[in-house]
Design a protein around this motif. Structure first.
Motif, PDB file in Angstrom:
ATOM      1  N   LYS A 156      14.350  -1.328  -6.313  1.00  0.00           N
ATOM      2  CA  LYS A 156      13.402  -0.939  -7.350  1.00  0.00           C
ATOM      3  C   LYS A 156      13.116   0.535  -7.116  1.00  0.00           C
ATOM      4  O   LYS A 156      12.887   0.964  -5.983  1.00  0.00           O
ATOM      5  CB  LYS A 156      12.126  -1.770  -7.248  1.00  0.00           C
ATOM      6  CG  LYS A 156      11.220  -1.581  -8.436  1.00  0.00           C
ATOM      7  CD  LYS A 156      10.571  -2.873  -8.854  1.00  0.00           C
ATOM      8  CE  LYS A 156       9.807  -2.657 -10.132  1.00  0.00           C
ATOM      9  NZ  LYS A 156       9.128  -3.828 -10.572  1.00  0.00           N
ATOM     10  N   ILE A 157      13.163   1.304  -8.200  1.00  0.00           N
ATOM     11  CA  ILE A 157      12.890   2.733  -8.092  1.00  0.00           C
ATOM     12  C   ILE A 157      11.687   3.068  -8.964  1.00  0.00           C
ATOM     13  O   ILE A 157      11.572   2.604 -10.098  1.00  0.00           O
ATOM     14  CB  ILE A 157      14.140   3.579  -8.447  1.00  0.00           C
ATOM     15  CG1 ILE A 157      13.904   5.056  -8.149  1.00  0.00           C
ATOM     16  CG2 ILE A 157      14.599   3.333  -9.859  1.00  0.00           C
ATOM     17  CD1 ILE A 157      15.163   5.899  -8.157  1.00  0.00           C
ATOM     18  N   VAL A 165       5.127   4.194   3.019  1.00  0.00           N
ATOM     19  CA  VAL A 165       5.474   5.567   3.409  1.00  0.00           C
ATOM     20  C   VAL A 165       4.292   6.424   3.863  1.00  0.00           C
ATOM     21  O   VAL A 165       4.499   7.539   4.357  1.00  0.00           O
ATOM     22  CB  VAL A 165       6.239   6.291   2.277  1.00  0.00           C
ATOM     23  CG1 VAL A 165       7.534   5.579   1.951  1.00  0.00           C
ATOM     24  CG2 VAL A 165       5.387   6.486   1.044  1.00  0.00           C
ATOM     25  N   GLY A 166       3.075   5.950   3.674  1.00  0.00           N
ATOM     26  CA  GLY A 166       1.895   6.732   4.041  1.00  0.00           C
ATOM     27  C   GLY A 166       1.394   7.573   2.869  1.00  0.00           C
ATOM     28  O   GLY A 166       2.167   7.951   1.990  1.00  0.00           O
ATOM     29  N   TRP A 167       0.101   7.864   2.843  1.00  0.00           N
ATOM     30  CA  TRP A 167      -0.458   8.599   1.703  1.00  0.00           C
ATOM     31  C   TRP A 167      -0.071  10.072   1.720  1.00  0.00           C
ATOM     32  O   TRP A 167       0.109  10.680   0.677  1.00  0.00           O
ATOM     33  CB  TRP A 167      -1.978   8.426   1.614  1.00  0.00           C
ATOM     34  CG  TRP A 167      -2.787   9.108   2.676  1.00  0.00           C
ATOM     35  CD1 TRP A 167      -3.212   8.568   3.850  1.00  0.00           C
ATOM     36  CD2 TRP A 167      -3.287  10.452   2.659  1.00  0.00           C
ATOM     37  NE1 TRP A 167      -3.922   9.499   4.567  1.00  0.00           N
ATOM     38  CE2 TRP A 167      -3.994  10.653   3.858  1.00  0.00           C
ATOM     39  CE3 TRP A 167      -3.200  11.499   1.746  1.00  0.00           C
ATOM     40  CZ2 TRP A 167      -4.610  11.862   4.180  1.00  0.00           C
ATOM     41  CZ3 TRP A 167      -3.812  12.710   2.056  1.00  0.00           C
ATOM     42  CH2 TRP A 167      -4.522  12.872   3.267  1.00  0.00           C
ATOM     43  N   LEU A 218      -0.301  -1.703  -6.462  1.00  0.00           N
ATOM     44  CA  LEU A 218       1.050  -1.151  -6.352  1.00  0.00           C
ATOM     45  C   LEU A 218       1.020   0.161  -5.579  1.00  0.00           C
ATOM     46  O   LEU A 218       1.858   0.391  -4.697  1.00  0.00           O
ATOM     47  CB  LEU A 218       1.673  -0.958  -7.738  1.00  0.00           C
ATOM     48  CG  LEU A 218       3.114  -0.456  -7.760  1.00  0.00           C
ATOM     49  CD1 LEU A 218       4.039  -1.378  -6.972  1.00  0.00           C
ATOM     50  CD2 LEU A 218       3.596  -0.306  -9.204  1.00  0.00           C
ATOM     51  N   LEU A 219       0.064   1.021  -5.892  1.00  0.00           N
ATOM     52  CA  LEU A 219      -0.065   2.276  -5.157  1.00  0.00           C
ATOM     53  C   LEU A 219      -0.303   1.998  -3.679  1.00  0.00           C
ATOM     54  O   LEU A 219       0.279   2.651  -2.809  1.00  0.00           O
ATOM     55  CB  LEU A 219      -1.185   3.145  -5.731  1.00  0.00           C
ATOM     56  CG  LEU A 219      -1.434   4.460  -4.995  1.00  0.00           C
ATOM     57  CD1 LEU A 219      -0.175   5.325  -4.914  1.00  0.00           C
ATOM     58  CD2 LEU A 219      -2.569   5.229  -5.655  1.00  0.00           C
ATOM     59  N   GLN A 220      -1.135   1.012  -3.359  1.00  0.00           N
ATOM     60  CA  GLN A 220      -1.391   0.677  -1.960  1.00  0.00           C
ATOM     61  C   GLN A 220      -0.112   0.214  -1.272  1.00  0.00           C
ATOM     62  O   GLN A 220       0.127   0.546  -0.109  1.00  0.00           O
ATOM     63  CB  GLN A 220      -2.480  -0.401  -1.837  1.00  0.00           C
ATOM     64  CG  GLN A 220      -2.896  -0.668  -0.395  1.00  0.00           C
ATOM     65  CD  GLN A 220      -3.480   0.549   0.288  1.00  0.00           C
ATOM     66  OE1 GLN A 220      -4.408   1.171  -0.211  1.00  0.00           O
ATOM     67  NE2 GLN A 220      -2.935   0.922   1.446  1.00  0.00           N
ATOM     68  N   SER A 221       0.737  -0.512  -2.010  1.00  0.00           N
ATOM     69  CA  SER A 221       2.007  -0.935  -1.406  1.00  0.00           C
ATOM     70  C   SER A 221       2.881   0.281  -1.093  1.00  0.00           C
ATOM     71  O   SER A 221       3.571   0.300  -0.072  1.00  0.00           O
ATOM     72  CB  SER A 221       2.745  -1.933  -2.312  1.00  0.00           C
ATOM     73  OG  SER A 221       3.331  -1.299  -3.428  1.00  0.00           O
ATOM     74  N   PHE A 222       2.841   1.310  -1.938  1.00  0.00           N
ATOM     75  CA  PHE A 222       3.566   2.550  -1.654  1.00  0.00           C
ATOM     76  C   PHE A 222       3.016   3.199  -0.382  1.00  0.00           C
ATOM     77  O   PHE A 222       3.769   3.625   0.484  1.00  0.00           O
ATOM     78  CB  PHE A 222       3.425   3.564  -2.789  1.00  0.00           C
ATOM     79  CG  PHE A 222       3.993   3.190  -4.121  1.00  0.00           C
ATOM     80  CD1 PHE A 222       4.780   2.057  -4.295  1.00  0.00           C
ATOM     81  CD2 PHE A 222       3.740   3.982  -5.228  1.00  0.00           C
ATOM     82  CE1 PHE A 222       5.308   1.742  -5.545  1.00  0.00           C
ATOM     83  CE2 PHE A 222       4.267   3.682  -6.465  1.00  0.00           C
ATOM     84  CZ  PHE A 222       5.046   2.552  -6.635  1.00  0.00           C
ATOM     85  N   ILE A 223       1.696   3.276  -0.306  1.00  0.00           N
ATOM     86  CA  ILE A 223       1.037   3.888   0.851  1.00  0.00           C
ATOM     87  C   ILE A 223       1.382   3.109   2.116  1.00  0.00           C
ATOM     88  O   ILE A 223       1.651   3.706   3.162  1.00  0.00           O
ATOM     89  CB  ILE A 223      -0.492   3.972   0.621  1.00  0.00           C
ATOM     90  CG1 ILE A 223      -0.788   4.986  -0.493  1.00  0.00           C
ATOM     91  CG2 ILE A 223      -1.218   4.352   1.906  1.00  0.00           C
ATOM     92  CD1 ILE A 223      -2.223   4.962  -1.007  1.00  0.00           C
ATOM     93  N   VAL A 261      12.813   1.423  -3.281  1.00  0.00           N
ATOM     94  CA  VAL A 261      12.314   0.344  -2.423  1.00  0.00           C
ATOM     95  C   VAL A 261      13.267  -0.841  -2.461  1.00  0.00           C
ATOM     96  O   VAL A 261      13.778  -1.206  -3.523  1.00  0.00           O
ATOM     97  CB  VAL A 261      10.907  -0.114  -2.889  1.00  0.00           C
ATOM     98  CG1 VAL A 261      10.405  -1.290  -2.064  1.00  0.00           C
ATOM     99  CG2 VAL A 261       9.917   1.036  -2.833  1.00  0.00           C
ATOM    100  N   LYS A 262      13.470  -1.411  -1.286  1.00  0.00           N
ATOM    101  CA  LYS A 262      14.147  -2.700  -1.187  1.00  0.00           C
ATOM    102  C   LYS A 262      13.462  -3.464  -0.072  1.00  0.00           C
ATOM    103  O   LYS A 262      13.479  -3.041   1.085  1.00  0.00           O
ATOM    104  CB  LYS A 262      15.636  -2.563  -0.899  1.00  0.00           C
ATOM    105  CG  LYS A 262      16.318  -3.937  -0.902  1.00  0.00           C
ATOM    106  CD  LYS A 262      17.809  -3.835  -0.990  1.00  0.00           C
ATOM    107  CE  LYS A 262      18.371  -5.248  -1.140  1.00  0.00           C
ATOM    108  NZ  LYS A 262      19.823  -5.249  -1.044  1.00  0.00           N
ATOM    109  N   GLY A 263      12.836  -4.573  -0.453  1.00  0.00           N
ATOM    110  CA  GLY A 263      12.098  -5.360   0.536  1.00  0.00           C
ATOM    111  C   GLY A 263      10.967  -4.561   1.139  1.00  0.00           C
ATOM    112  O   GLY A 263      10.134  -4.004   0.433  1.00  0.00           O
ATOM    113  N   LYS A 264      10.973  -4.453   2.452  1.00  0.00           N
ATOM    114  CA  LYS A 264       9.924  -3.721   3.179  1.00  0.00           C
ATOM    115  C   LYS A 264      10.377  -2.328   3.597  1.00  0.00           C
ATOM    116  O   LYS A 264       9.763  -1.692   4.443  1.00  0.00           O
ATOM    117  CB  LYS A 264       9.513  -4.517   4.428  1.00  0.00           C
ATOM    118  CG  LYS A 264       8.982  -5.894   4.135  1.00  0.00           C
ATOM    119  CD  LYS A 264       7.505  -5.847   3.894  1.00  0.00           C
ATOM    120  CE  LYS A 264       6.964  -7.265   3.748  1.00  0.00           C
ATOM    121  NZ  LYS A 264       5.862  -7.337   2.874  1.00  0.00           N
ATOM    122  N   LYS A 265      11.478  -1.866   3.008  1.00  0.00           N
ATOM    123  CA  LYS A 265      12.013  -0.541   3.331  1.00  0.00           C
ATOM    124  C   LYS A 265      11.911   0.353   2.104  1.00  0.00           C
ATOM    125  O   LYS A 265      12.061  -0.107   0.981  1.00  0.00           O
ATOM    126  CB  LYS A 265      13.481  -0.634   3.752  1.00  0.00           C
ATOM    127  CG  LYS A 265      13.738  -1.529   4.938  1.00  0.00           C
ATOM    128  CD  LYS A 265      13.399  -0.820   6.207  1.00  0.00           C
ATOM    129  CE  LYS A 265      13.792  -1.716   7.386  1.00  0.00           C
ATOM    130  NZ  LYS A 265      13.508  -1.137   8.640  1.00  0.00           N
TER     131      LYS A 265
END
Length: 118
Positions: A3-4, A49-51, A41-46, A96-100
């Protein structure tokens, strides 16, 4: 499936999407300008990769902010509020793929990320 995340009219996004298509990588594109960006969703990005890496402090959107606003973004809470208010300030693309996840685009980076995911 990959997912991009990003916005469609960004040159770096176009390069990433073209690379994925040219390399026959199946993916789903989430345009947070048209599809939205929830706090979850934003929290999942954070979480991935970190904020700080996610906050694009080199782009036009950041430079257009007044100095007081830029100085006030000093923790995850303030950064998250700014990113939800103005999604253009989020660095892109985020693949994103899975937890990476991989933030930004480079040919070498994408080749290695895809290779590592197999």
């Amino acid at each position: 499936m990959y997912k991009i995340y990003g916005i469609k009219n960004c040159d770096t996004m176009k390069k990433a999407l073209n690379w994925l298509n040219d390399n026959k990588v199946e993916f789903e594109f989430h345009n947070y300008k048209t599809e939205g960006l929830s706090p979850e969703l934003l929290q999942s990005f954070i979480d991935l990769v970190g904020w700080q890496p996610l906050l694009n402090t080199k782009g036009t959107t950041w430079r257009k902010l007044d100095e007081a606003t830029r100085q006030s973004i000093d923790n995850e809470v303030s950064a998250k509020a700014l990113m939800l208010e103005n999604t253009s300030i989020i660095k892109r693309p985020l693949l994103v793929k899975g937890k990476k996840a991989l933030l930004g685009f480079s040919t070498d980076g994408y080749q290695q990320f895809i290779k590592d995911m197999k």
